[in-house]
Design an enzyme around this catalytic site. Structure first.
Site, PDB file in Angstrom:
ATOM      1  N   ASP A  80       0.822  -1.209   0.000  1.00  0.00           N
ATOM      2  CA  ASP A  80       0.000   0.000   0.000  1.00  0.00           C
ATOM      3  C   ASP A  80       0.861   1.265   0.000  1.00  0.00           C
ATOM      4  O   ASP A  80       1.999   1.257   0.468  1.00  0.00           O
ATOM      5  CB  ASP A  80      -0.854   0.071   1.272  1.00  0.00           C
ATOM      6  CG  ASP A  80      -1.927  -0.984   1.318  1.00  0.00           C
ATOM      7  OD1 ASP A  80      -1.977  -1.844   0.419  1.00  0.00           O
ATOM      8  OD2 ASP A  80      -2.720  -0.956   2.284  1.00  0.00           O
ATOM      9  N   HIS A 131      -6.265   2.942  -3.617  1.00  0.00           N
ATOM     10  CA  HIS A 131      -6.002   3.205  -2.189  1.00  0.00           C
ATOM     11  C   HIS A 131      -6.293   4.672  -1.866  1.00  0.00           C
ATOM     12  O   HIS A 131      -5.674   5.248  -0.976  1.00  0.00           O
ATOM     13  CB  HIS A 131      -4.544   2.843  -1.882  1.00  0.00           C
ATOM     14  CG  HIS A 131      -4.230   2.710  -0.419  1.00  0.00           C
ATOM     15  ND1 HIS A 131      -5.019   2.002   0.465  1.00  0.00           N
ATOM     16  CD2 HIS A 131      -3.199   3.189   0.336  1.00  0.00           C
ATOM     17  CE1 HIS A 131      -4.488   2.056   1.676  1.00  0.00           C
ATOM     18  NE2 HIS A 131      -3.394   2.786   1.628  1.00  0.00           N
ATOM     19  N   HIS A 135      -4.918   9.433   0.756  1.00  0.00           N
ATOM     20  CA  HIS A 135      -4.759   8.679   2.001  1.00  0.00           C
ATOM     21  C   HIS A 135      -5.338   9.380   3.220  1.00  0.00           C
ATOM     22  O   HIS A 135      -4.761   9.349   4.309  1.00  0.00           O
ATOM     23  CB  HIS A 135      -3.272   8.369   2.244  1.00  0.00           C
ATOM     24  CG  HIS A 135      -3.035   7.090   2.982  1.00  0.00           C
ATOM     25  ND1 HIS A 135      -2.948   7.031   4.356  1.00  0.00           N
ATOM     26  CD2 HIS A 135      -2.852   5.828   2.550  1.00  0.00           C
ATOM     27  CE1 HIS A 135      -2.730   5.783   4.729  1.00  0.00           C
ATOM     28  NE2 HIS A 135      -2.669   5.035   3.652  1.00  0.00           N
ATOM     29  N   HIS A 225       3.909  -2.381   2.709  1.00  0.00           N
ATOM     30  CA  HIS A 225       3.861  -0.996   2.210  1.00  0.00           C
ATOM     31  C   HIS A 225       5.015  -0.665   1.281  1.00  0.00           C
ATOM     32  O   HIS A 225       6.125  -1.154   1.467  1.00  0.00           O
ATOM     33  CB  HIS A 225       3.886  -0.009   3.380  1.00  0.00           C
ATOM     34  CG  HIS A 225       2.681  -0.096   4.256  1.00  0.00           C
ATOM     35  ND1 HIS A 225       2.611  -0.968   5.310  1.00  0.00           N
ATOM     36  CD2 HIS A 225       1.495   0.552   4.205  1.00  0.00           C
ATOM     37  CE1 HIS A 225       1.423  -0.848   5.886  1.00  0.00           C
ATOM     38  NE2 HIS A 225       0.729   0.063   5.241  1.00  0.00           N
TER      39      HIS A 225
HETATM   40 ZN   LIG Z   1      -2.221   3.108   3.309  1.00  0.00          ZN
END
Ligand SMILES: [Zn+2]
Length: 291
Positions: A80, A131, A135, A225
């Protein structure tokens, strides 16, 4: 005791059946004019949401996945917050060495600002998930902001890569009813994760690699990530530097983790590949035992 204004706004929210928590905070503001204006704006939002709820909405069946039930030793691996020049290329190298295809849940702003890196991810055959644009915590956004977060990420990133997203991961795993609705409109299943890199205070690459190598079992969705989320916009802040330190360890631990997982006979793949090879979930019943 609830004022009439609180009652009206509260009733509107309940009727819409949606999570729009931040707007109700306006009622506590002392300045009457400002509070009245904010309450009116909140009502307007609730009404629009209610209107949307009353329209025909044959959005079908969409799933929220933490992990799956499988009959073969397979699991998903996801990354991510990227793409970023700092982490993504090294992750691509590690995945290529291990022969693993993953899902990269793209933070739209990063996808547009690091489009060459994004194109490398796509060219290597990895799957791409939405995503959100930048964020933000979906539980703090109203319906318009929520829609903007998903749709802007979709539109701007798809313009770079030339193909559609097929899934959604909410930042920090925080979901609202309205975010789920927008995800359904866009045709996404929503993936959370079942395992991640482990204790936040681990400072040893060996320790993190060994934890990841041991923790993943068949059906898991592993969440890692290749970026630092909101830290992207304030990279010298202490929280951003701490996140960057964590990511660095995670990336350096990845090759050993991949080797250990493969050594245990588990094949890693993208999230949608895992789901397509999983058993349908049981209807009803008590569900799994929480960990
Ligand atoms: Zn994230």
């Amino acid at each position: 005791m609830a004022t009439r204004r609180q009652f009206l706004v509260g009733a509107g929210g309940a009727a819409a059946g949606l999570a729009v928590g931040a707007t109700t905070g306006a009622l506590l503001v002392g300045d009457d004019d400002r509070a009245r204006a904010e309450a009116a704006a909140a009502r307007q939002q609730f009404m629009e949401a209610a209107d949307a709820g009353e329209r025909v909405a044959r959005l079908g069946t969409r799933r929220v996945i933490w992990n799956t039930t499988v009959t073969e030793p397979i699991a998903a691996i996801t990354f991510d917050d990227g793409p970023t020049p700092e982490y993504t290329p090294r992750i691509l190298d590690a995945l290529a060495t291990a022969g693993v295809t993953a899902t990269f849940n793209v933070m739209g702003w990063n996808g547009v600002h690091h489009r060459d890196v994004l194109r490398e991810v796509v060219a290597a055959g990895h799957e791409i998930g939405n995503h959100t644009w930048d964020h933000r915590d979906l539980t703090s956004l109203d319906v318009h902001q929520t829609r903007e977060e998903l749709v802007r990420c979709k539109e701007e990133v798809e313009a770079v890569i030339g193909r559609p997203f097929t899934s959604f991961r909410p930042p920090r795993g925080e979901l609202t009813g309205y975010a789920l609705r927008v995800a359904a409109e866009l045709g996404y299943d929503t993936y959370i994760w079942s395992v991640t890199r482990g204790p936040g205070n681990a400072t040893s690459v060996t320790e993190i690699g060994d934890y990841l190598g041991r923790i993943v079992i068949a059906g898991d969705v592993l969440g890692l990530h290749d970026g630092i989320g909101q830290g992207t916009f304030d990279p010298t802040a202490s929280f951003a530097r701490a996140l960057a330190d964590r990511r660095e360890l995670e990336v350096r631990a990845l090759p050993a983790a991949l080797a250990q997982i493969a050594g245990r006979g588990i094949t890693l793949m993208s999230a949608n590949a895992l789901l397509s090879r999983s058993e349908p979930p049981p209807v009803g019943g008590a569900g799994p035992t929480p960990p």
